[in-house]
Design a protein around this motif. Structure first.
Motif, short mmCIF file in Angstrom:
data_model
loop_
_atom_site.label_atom_id
_atom_site.label_comp_id
_atom_site.label_asym_id
_atom_site.label_seq_id
_atom_site.Cartn_x
_atom_site.Cartn_y
_atom_site.Cartn_z
N ALA A 154 0.84 -1.20 0.00
CA ALA A 154 0.00 0.00 0.00
C ALA A 154 0.87 1.25 0.00
O ALA A 154 1.85 1.35 0.75
N SER A 155 0.50 2.21 -0.84
CA SER A 155 1.32 3.40 -1.02
C SER A 155 0.75 4.64 -0.35
O SER A 155 1.17 5.76 -0.63
N THR A 156 -0.19 4.46 0.56
CA THR A 156 -0.77 5.60 1.26
C THR A 156 0.27 6.28 2.15
O THR A 156 1.14 5.64 2.74
N SER A 157 0.12 7.59 2.29
CA SER A 157 0.92 8.38 3.20
C SER A 157 0.13 8.62 4.49
O SER A 157 -1.10 8.51 4.50
N PRO A 158 0.80 8.95 5.59
CA PRO A 158 0.07 9.22 6.83
C PRO A 158 -1.01 10.28 6.62
O PRO A 158 -0.75 11.35 6.07
N GLY A 159 -2.22 9.96 7.06
CA GLY A 159 -3.34 10.89 6.96
C GLY A 159 -4.19 10.74 5.72
O GLY A 159 -5.24 11.38 5.61
N ASP A 160 -3.79 9.91 4.77
CA ASP A 160 -4.63 9.67 3.59
C ASP A 160 -5.96 9.06 4.02
O ASP A 160 -6.03 8.29 4.99
N PHE A 161 -7.03 9.37 3.27
CA PHE A 161 -8.34 8.84 3.65
C PHE A 161 -9.25 8.67 2.45
O PHE A 161 -9.02 9.23 1.37
N VAL A 162 -10.29 7.88 2.67
CA VAL A 162 -11.39 7.72 1.72
C VAL A 162 -12.69 7.93 2.50
O VAL A 162 -12.74 7.70 3.71
N ALA A 163 -13.75 8.35 1.80
CA ALA A 163 -15.03 8.61 2.47
C ALA A 163 -16.16 8.00 1.66
O ALA A 163 -16.13 8.00 0.42
N PHE A 164 -17.16 7.50 2.38
CA PHE A 164 -18.30 6.82 1.79
C PHE A 164 -19.60 7.34 2.39
O PHE A 164 -19.62 7.85 3.52
N GLU A 165 -20.69 7.19 1.65
CA GLU A 165 -22.02 7.51 2.15
C GLU A 165 -22.91 6.29 2.01
O GLU A 165 -22.87 5.59 0.99
N ALA A 166 -23.71 6.03 3.02
CA ALA A 166 -24.60 4.88 3.00
C ALA A 166 -25.79 5.15 2.08
O ALA A 166 -26.47 6.17 2.23
N ALA A 167 -26.04 4.24 1.15
CA ALA A 167 -27.21 4.34 0.27
C ALA A 167 -28.43 3.67 0.88
O ALA A 167 -29.56 3.96 0.50
#
Length: 212
Positions: A154-167
């Protein structure tokens, strides 16, 4: 996100939480290089869950991108991918690591995302009969022109994020993948952080182990 609460998923650990329709949640990699196995089940019927194969058929893509939705085994949207502040590598090809996988790697009894799934759902009074293929957030597995797969940490850096919304109302499970025998996590398992929010202060039902 307003009125948010935060839950830390310990390294190699798991958390399960309810997300109601329209509510958002964020998955942050605080140290970088950590994969998360993301599962989602319909709250009204846990026999319906997020299906990577049904999602690929619906969106005609191998890997997710913001603005698209994830679909269930009944071909209904369950989550919407809202934001991606990461390198954008999220796998929908590889099964959750499990006991049999670690036996082949010479480490029987090793912690696994499959076991974590059962542990997390049991806290909610849910006992699935199978392990769905997860959405492996931050996991970098790419197919080559001849069909071979290349696994890259995994190539993420500290603090990287993803966000989702419930359908739909759903129960979400996130496992901080314990894989340390294959090139998946960069530097070994580390924690992930889940932030729940979006308007009303999110609360989990009494059956949940953790209440925000």
């Amino acid at each position: 996100m307003t009125d948010a609460c935060t839950v830390t998923v310990s390294a190699s650990g798991v958390e399960a939480f309810r997300v109601d329709v329209g509510q958002t949640f964020r998955i942050t990699d605080p140290e970088g290089g950590q994969v998360g196995d993301l599962f989602a089940f319909a709250a009204e019927d846990p026999e319906e869950w997020l299906s990577a194969s049904h999602t690929r058929a619906a969106v005609s893509r191998l890997f997710p991108k913001p603005g698209e939705q994830f679909f269930t085994t009944r071909r209904r949207p369950i989550l919407t991918f809202r934001q991606d502040h990461s390198p954008g590598r999220h796998d929908m090809l590889i099964a959750a690591c499990d006991s049999a996988r670690y036996v082949t790697l010479g480490q029987p009894g090793h912690a696994s995302c499959a076991r974590n799934l059962f542990t997390g759902l049991a806290r909610c009074g849910i006992y699935p009969r199978a392990v769905p293929q997860p959405v492996n957030v931050f996991m970098d597995v790419l197919p080559g022109t001849t069909g071979d797969l290349t696994w890259t940490p995994a190539s993420t850096s500290p603090g990287d994020f993803v966000a989702f919304e419930a359908a739909i109302d759903c129960v979400v499970v996130l496992s901080a993948c314990p894989q340390d025998l294959a090139p998946v996590n960069h530097g070994g398992p580390t924690p992930l952080v889940v932030t729940l929010g979006n308007g009303a202060s999110p609360q989990q039902p009494p059956a949940f182990d953790r209440v925000c």
